[in-house]
Scaffold this active site. Structure first.
Site, mmCIF file in Angstrom:
data_model
loop_
_atom_site.group_PDB
_atom_site.id
_atom_site.type_symbol
_atom_site.label_atom_id
_atom_site.label_comp_id
_atom_site.label_asym_id
_atom_site.label_seq_id
_atom_site.Cartn_x
_atom_site.Cartn_y
_atom_site.Cartn_z
ATOM 1 N N ARG A 653 -33.654 -26.912 6.784
ATOM 2 C CA ARG A 653 -34.232 -26.764 8.112
ATOM 3 C C ARG A 653 -34.692 -28.130 8.627
ATOM 4 N NH1 ARG A 653 -35.406 -21.705 10.232
ATOM 5 N NH2 ARG A 653 -36.037 -22.971 12.018
ATOM 6 N N LYS A 767 -29.793 -26.428 -6.540
ATOM 7 C CA LYS A 767 -28.362 -26.100 -6.386
ATOM 8 C C LYS A 767 -27.510 -27.367 -6.459
ATOM 9 C CE LYS A 767 -29.920 -22.457 -3.329
ATOM 10 N NZ LYS A 767 -30.206 -22.110 -1.930
#
Ligand code: NBG
Length: 919
Positions: A653, A767
């Site tokens: 974001r 990740k």
């Protein structure tokens, strides 16, 4: 009573029949519909059109013909996707029914994960692989000349979340099911999800996300599971009489565990009007009144987080929160009461985990249900509530720690406001002894000090008087006057009662707004802490910060309540399925794919980092993933990027604290340096493709400018023939879960550069690390634990530390040590090198002009060390062997960040929920 679990699915939303309308308007909404008992027994059930016993190939064909109505020879990708999805759906329903029936029989304690967000992304690949049907589907699809990967792109993302918090909830569901833990998620079925981000004229634009447009094979509508949820109204004889009611209707989303029979559930609520269409009003010509109720109900579940800058927006958001919390609690209590006589045992069977402050009205609603609907005493209700509810904090950003004006709460939920007042007053009573003792201790300490000072002052005055007396009467009179003035001015002993009262206010759930005098606010995080039996942060440093900075006074009272649960991600979606090439290589090296379930096995990869042949294969995979990303970049932006340069990724974001802006400034500097180089120097430079992605909240003024700046830099740099492949700056629009699955495996370096102390954890860092991307980052959130696991020497760490931030912020107005590269880059923005200098003026001022912004996120302080880290990255990239070695070390070192580990900790240390696998 309730038949939701065994009832077969209903797929389309039926037009409102008279029966359904009567049902909704009825008093008791937990209606068992007539339909439930008319189903044939399960064994003979073919009511869905397809008995799951059909083989994969036959079932796809069946769906294609009967449900999707496409002729299989011209099956277009979306239609093929739909048929495949429906055939998987039927298999999921079986797994779901069996699991839920088994759990009902065994009656284990359940965890209910209450979350306003579930960022699920696509389901097909995950479901097929978790069900271990990958091979069968691949085989069946050959007939259509298609593979699963391509078919999967026909699915629209379920984007029912903003970012990390929502995606974490989705990973948690996967892990709960994979660990056979009885658990459900509870949330809202937002019709338009989160907005879709587009780019127009160099700016972000927001478009509605019609994610349900092609139907949704992953949900099962439960018209038989409906609950009334009230709003507004008044208290009459102590009882709440709502002024408005809507009906919450359940949709179940089966959550298959990885290679287990267990299939969990995500129950999402839709809002319906009790009376969808007012025929009388319509006949009288009042068309808008005729659909007024429907319009209002629709508003509740339309979009995720409506802008809450206005009073109306605030009310709507609170309405959403209460809506899903109330329905979820009513639902669990109803199910509990099917099997148990009284609610005293609820804490042995149910734990409600509140995902951040959004669902914290649950504390008051559970109290209300227990007291008003089930006749318990306040004290019994409180004892149950505080054993059932736990709270996770996900942020220290003040604007995200929700505080609802008493005015708004009292209007929308008068009974809850009354209960919160009672909870607060009991809470403050319970700690008055503690606070009084604290004040007394402080007074005692300061009194001793003061008495010493007072005695010394008295001595001095005595001496002054003696001296003055010697000088005559006039002098004495003057001296007496001074002395009496001094005595009058002397500090009065503090009034203990006032001090206790003042201090109590800092513990109070209801507080005055520090910016608007007289406005009282309900601090939802405080309500959550007081009402929960456990409170946790999401990374080690964050869990410490919430203890020292956010809730220190609560820690004094119940230190044992505070815990850490470092976040994790599911290795299924985020390694095994999004990077099948790397996964195959890992499996080959380890000789097993068990690592998908037991991530600690990844550590066995370490020796392979030293093997040159293995490194070459590792690089080949990365190259393949870079190629796929380059293709995506071309499709989305038209930019052609080479696959040779370093792929440098910054996706999350858009926020000032995440500092995409600092990266943008560094790129301007990089561009400037490249421009100033001779051709010989350029030939030696390390080329980069820098990819940004992320949405700016629609009302976030600065964030939108940051997006625009990145787009403008790209526009200039990417079209500069002198620069060519040396630098490309790409903004990939509409970053979401599916884009992430493509982007992350292609990353070579990834950026996690928040101001220390601001990012609670971060999960994309995990990740990236698992996919072998190196990290440039600050000592913030989970970066720290990644560093501990990987070895800090393998990360590019820079910047000030969290414990220096407050001091540096105080000193900002005197800051003068601007790095010349920083100043020059910003000067280029102001002078219009990237166009629209007026548009960027406020953005530049926010970090340079202390009268207009104050560089709150300390870009200027960190810039020089950030550039040093960037230089070190370039240097290391020249040595591809060492770079690859580190990349392997990252994957090998970060199995800890599997959400299976996180969920196992929650289950043992907070929830007390046991794995309940089917035999
Ligand atoms: C976010 C934090 C991230 C964290 C996720 C998941 C909110 C309120 N918080 O740092 O900013 O990784 O939660 O815990 O969205």
């Amino acid at each position: 009573m309730q038949q939701a679990l065994s009832a077969r699915a209903t797929y389309a939303r039926p037009t409102s029949s008279r029966t359904a309308r009567r049902q909704r308007a009825g008093r008791s909404l937990k209606v068992r519909s007539m339909l439930d008992i008319s189903f044939p027994p399960k064994e003979e059930d073919t009511s869905n059109g397809v008995a799951p016993k059909l083989g994969v190939e036959a079932s796809i064909e069946h769906e294609l013909k009967y449900r999707v109505s496409a002729n299989n020879t011209d099956a277009r990708p979306v239609k093929l996707y739909q048929s495949v999805a429906w055939s998987v759906h039927d298999r999921l329903v079986d797994a779901f029914d069996q699991t839920q029936a088994y759990w009902k029989e065994k009656d284990p304690k359940h965890i209910y994960y209450l979350s306003a967000e579930f960022l699920m992304g696509r389901t097909l690949t995950n479901a097929v692989n978790n069900l271990d049907l990958g091979g069968e589907y691949a085989e069946a699809l050959k007939k259509y000349g298609a593979d699963l990967e391509t078919v999967a792109t026909g699915e629209l993302d379920a984007a029912l979340g903003n970012g990390g918090l929502g995606r974490l909830a989705a990973c948690f569901l996967d892990s709960m099911a994979s660990l056979d833990l009885p658990g459900w998620g509870y949330g809202i079925r937002y019709r338009y999800g989160m907005f879709k981000q587009g780019v127009k004229d160099g700016l972000q634009v927001e478009l509605p996300d019609y994610w349900l447009d092609n139907g949704n094979p992953w949900e099962i509508r439960r018209p038989e599971t409906q609950f009334k949820v009230g709003f507004y109204g008044s208290l009459e004889d102590g009882k709440w009489v709502p002024g408005e009611e809507v009906i919450a209707e359940a949709y179940d989303v089966p959550i298959p565990g990885y290679k287990t029979k267990t299939c969990g559930n995500l129950r999402l609520w839709d809002a319906l009007a009790p009376e969808e269409f007012d025929l009388e009003a319509f006949n009288a010509g009042d068309y808008s009144k005729a659909v007024e109720q429907k319009r209002r109900a629709d508003g509740i579940t339309a979009v995720l987080y409506p802008n809450d800058a206005t009073e109306e927006g605030k009310e709507l958001r609170l309405k959403q929160q209460f809506f899903f919390v109330s329905a979820s609690l009513q639902d669990t209590i109803a199910r509990y009461l099917e099997q148990h006589k009284d609610l005293a045992g609820l804490p042995d069977k149910a734990c409600f985990q509140m995902n951040d402050t959004h669902p914290t009205i649950a504390v008051a609603e559970l109290m209300r249900l227990l007291i008003d609907e089930h006749g318990l005493s306040y004290d019994d209700a409180w004892a149950i509530t505080t054993k059932c509810v736990a709270y996770t904090n996900h942020t220290v950003m003040p604007e995200a720690l929700e505080k609802w004006p008493v005015r708004v709460l009292a209007k929308l939920l008068p009974r809850h406001m009354q209960l919160i007042e009672q909870i607060n007053s009991n809470w403050l009573d319970s700690i008055t002894g503690h606070v009084t003792a604290k004040v007394e201790a402080e007074l005692a300490a300061s009194d001793a000090e003061k008495q010493k000072k007072a005695a010394a002052a008295a001595e001095e005055r005595k001496a002054a008087l003696v001296a003055a007396e010697a000088k005559g009467e006039e002098a004495l009179a003057a001296a007496k006057k001074v002395v009496s003035e001094e005595e009058a001015a002397e500090e009065k002993p503090a009034d203990k009662a006032t001090l206790v009262e003042e201090k109590l206010k800092t513990y109070s759930i209801i507080q005055e707004n520090q910016w608007t005098k007289g406005e009282m606010l309900v601090n939802m995080a405080y309500l959550a802490v007081v009402g929960s039996f456990a409170v946790n942060g999401v990374a080690a440093i964050h869990s410490e910060i919430i203890k020292t900075d956010i809730f220190p006074h609560f820690v004094e009272i119940f230190p044992e309540r505070f815990q850490n649960k470092t976040n994790g991600v599911t290795l299924r979606r985020w390694l095994a399925y999004c990077n099948p090439e790397l996964s195959a290589l890992i499996t080959e090296a380890l000789g097993t794919d068990e690592w998908v379930r037991d991530a600690t096995l990844l550590a066995k990869l370490k020796p392979f980092a030293e093997d040159a042949a293995f490194r070459a294969r590792w690089r080949e995979v990365k190259q393949q993933k870079k190629k796929a990303l380059a293709e995506r970049i071309r499709e989305q932006t038209g930019y052609q990027v080479s696959t040779e340069p370093m792929y440098d990724i910054h996706v999350k974001r858009i926020h000032e604290y995440k500092r995409q802006y600092m990266n943008a400034i560094s790129l301007i500097h990089r561009y400037k340096v490249l421009k100033e180089m001779t051709p010989e120097q350029r030939a030696k430079a390390v080329p980069r493709v820098v990819v940004f992605g992320g949405k700016a909240a629609s009302a976030y003024y600065m964030a939108k400018k940051i997006v625009a700046l990145i787009l403008s830099i790209g526009e200039t740099v990417n079209n500069d023939p002198e620069i060519g492949d040396l630098l490309k700056v790409v903004f990939l629009p509409n970053y979401n879960v599916s884009e992430a699955e493509l982007i992350i495996p292609a990353a070579e370096i990834s950026q996690h550069i928040s101001t220390a102390g601001t990012e609670a954890s971060g999960t994309s860092n995990m990740k990236f690390a698992l996919n072998g991307a190196l990290i440039i980052g600050t000592l913030d959130g989970a970066n720290i634990e990644i560093g501990e696991n990987t070895g800090f020497e393998n990360l590019f760490i820079f910047g000030v530390k969290a414990d220096e931030i407050n001091k540096l912020r105080e000193d900002r107005k005197n800051f003068s040590d601007y790095d010349p590269r920083y100043t020059a880059a910003l000067q280029m923005v102001s002078s219009g090198v990237f166009g629209r200098p007026e548009y960027f003026e406020d953005l530049v001022a926010s970090i340079t002009d202390m009268n207009r912004g104050n560089d709150w996120f300390l870009l200027a302080n960190d810039f020089a060390s950030y550039m040093d880290a960037q230089d070190a990255i370039d240097e290391l990239y020249r040595d591809q062997e060492e770079w690859t070695r580190r990349s392997i070390i990252y994957t090998a070192s970060n199995g800890f960040f599997s959400s299976d580990r996180t969920i196992d900790q929650y289950a043992r240390e907070i929830w007390n929920v046991q794995p309940t696998p089917q035999p």
